[in-house]
Each structure stands twice: as structure tokens, then as C-alpha cells.
Design a protein around this motif. Structure first.
Motif, mmCIF file in Angstrom:
data_model
loop_
_atom_site.group_PDB
_atom_site.id
_atom_site.type_symbol
_atom_site.label_atom_id
_atom_site.label_comp_id
_atom_site.label_asym_id
_atom_site.label_seq_id
_atom_site.Cartn_x
_atom_site.Cartn_y
_atom_site.Cartn_z
ATOM 1 N N LYS A 53 25.924 15.387 -44.789
ATOM 2 C CA LYS A 53 25.088 15.570 -43.612
ATOM 3 C C LYS A 53 25.917 15.505 -42.337
ATOM 4 O O LYS A 53 26.818 14.691 -42.224
ATOM 5 N N SER A 92 20.710 22.513 -38.495
ATOM 6 C CA SER A 92 20.368 21.855 -39.762
ATOM 7 C C SER A 92 18.859 21.815 -39.980
ATOM 8 O O SER A 92 18.380 21.892 -41.086
ATOM 9 N N TYR A 107 17.717 24.690 -42.620
ATOM 10 C CA TYR A 107 18.015 23.707 -43.666
ATOM 11 C C TYR A 107 18.006 24.390 -45.024
ATOM 12 O O TYR A 107 17.109 25.152 -45.334
ATOM 13 N N VAL A 163 30.965 17.147 -41.263
ATOM 14 C CA VAL A 163 29.947 16.780 -42.250
ATOM 15 C C VAL A 163 30.421 15.502 -42.920
ATOM 16 O O VAL A 163 31.575 15.395 -43.328
ATOM 17 N N LYS A 180 24.862 12.389 -50.287
ATOM 18 C CA LYS A 180 24.299 13.519 -49.556
ATOM 19 C C LYS A 180 25.255 13.864 -48.422
ATOM 20 O O LYS A 180 25.791 12.983 -47.768
ATOM 21 N N ASN A 193 24.912 14.790 -38.669
ATOM 22 C CA ASN A 193 23.731 14.448 -37.880
ATOM 23 C C ASN A 193 23.919 14.840 -36.424
ATOM 24 O O ASN A 193 24.654 14.197 -35.701
#
Length: 211
Positions: free
Chosen positions: A134, A15, A19, A121, A132, A136
């Protein structure tokens, strides 16, 4: 005399490094070339890849599983298309199709020899009310850096994320070699300072690694 070979592992923070996908990079990475480059240039024997995957309500157990089973996820998505396609609009169907392509891409990475650590995700609510998506993976990657530390002498980090600094400093203080392979403009200043001469700009590898 026996030559003692330095054991080197590579850790890829997908990521951070890529990105915005390859759009922000401006060129398409050939992951087989990347794998071979790490092997030939740094004698990397293990390449760990940390990234996210869209799951569409696939049941994933955080307590017992370290990474998502791609085969089962693929089956889940194909079943959705087969049995529930009437419930989806065109955009949703396209999305599922795209996410199936992504799974195929990950399966290729496994074939090349990458060790994948994939997380679902998640959708995050932002302060301005927008959402958003994401996955992590920072903590996972930091955890595995520490977990594997007794098995390598040197580590190649494909990330420029400043959050890794405490772990990287710890590794260096404990005699480990640390090479950062990051994207110049996306690498935190403190990471570049830390790496010094051991910082390599990923952008310069374009001719070697592009599709």
C-alpha cells in the motif's frame, strides 16, 4: 466588463479511483483524454495525481523529498537488471520489468501535464498474518488540498474516499466549489451526500475516456 474566470484544480487519488487497477474498472483509461476532459469540461488549470510506486530498495528521503524522482528510480531499476539479474528468479525479473513499465507510464503522465506526487509502496502486515502492499496517499492529498486552497476557486476531486470529508467540508464552508468525480459503487455514502448534485459518476465517462 471583464469576465472573472473561476480557477479550478483537480486532485486525483489514484488508489481510490482505480483500486485494483483497470481490472476493477473493466476498461482502460486514456490519461491524455482524461487530462483534456478535465481541462475542457471544468477549465482545470492544475491536475495533481497522488499514487504509489514500487521502489526495490531505492533510497528515498522522506524528510527532504516531496515526491520520488522517476528518472533516478528508473536508473536504479535498470541497474538492478544489468548488474544483479543473476540474483533474481524469473518472477522477480518479471516484476521489475512491470515496475519499469509503470515508471514509463508515470513519465507519460508528466508529459501530458499531470503534477505527480508519488510515494513508495510499503508492505503492511495484516491481522491474519498476510501482507498487503500500500502507498497511503490520503494525508498527502489532504495536505495539498489545504496548501493550494488560496490558489483555486473550485476543486474537482477524483476520489470517493470518505476520509476526505472533513477537508472537503472545510473547503466548501470557505466558499470553494467542490465537484466529486467518483466511481458510484466505490464512493462513500457520506461523500455522495455531501456532493449532492455535484457528484459525477466516473463510469459514465467510459466512452469519452477509454483507450
Amino acid at each position: 466588463d471583464k469576465i472573472i474566470r473561476m480557477i479550478t484544480f483537480a486532485f486525483i487519488d489514484a488508489s481510490n479511483l482505480f483500486y485494483g487497477g483497470e481490472k476493477s474498472l473493466g476498461w482502460k483509461i486514456d490519461y491524455k483524454k482524461l487530462f483534456n476532459y478535465l481541462k475542457n469540461k471544468y477549465n482545470v488549470s492544475n491536475t495533481f495525481y497522488f499514487g504509489g510506486v514500487e521502489t526495490h530498495d531505492f533510497k528515498y528521503n522522506y524528510q527532504t523529498e516531496e515526491t520520488i524522482s522517476l528518472k533516478f528510480l528508473e536508473k536504479h531499476l535498470l541497474n538492478l537488471l544489468k548488474n544483479k539479474s543473476r540474483e533474481f528468479n524469473e518472477a522477480q525479473l518479471l516484476l521489475i520489468g512491470r515496475h519499469l513499465q509503470r515508471i514509463k507510464f508515470y513519465l507519460h503522465l508528466e508529459k501530458f501535464g499531470y503534477k505527480l506526487f508519488l510515494k513508495p509502496v510499503k508492505l503492511y502486515e495484516q491481522e491474519d498474518g498476510s501482507t498487503k502492499r500500500k502507498a497511503n496517499c490520503d494525508v498527502d492529498m489532504a495536505f495539498h488540498l489545504m496548501k493550494e486552497k488560496d490558489d483555486f476557486d473550485q476543486v474537482v476531486i477524483l476520489s470517493g474516499d470518505g476520509d476526505f470529508l472533513p477537508v472537503l467540508k472545510y473547503l466548501k464552508d470557505n466558499g470553494k466549489g467542490v465537484v466529486i468525480l467518483g466511481r458510484g459503487e466505490r464512493t462513500a455514502k457520506e461523500i455522495r451526500q455531501f456532493a449532492g448534485a455535484n457528484f459525477r459518476d466516473f463510469e459514465y465517462l467510459k466512452e469519452r475516456l477509454k483507450m
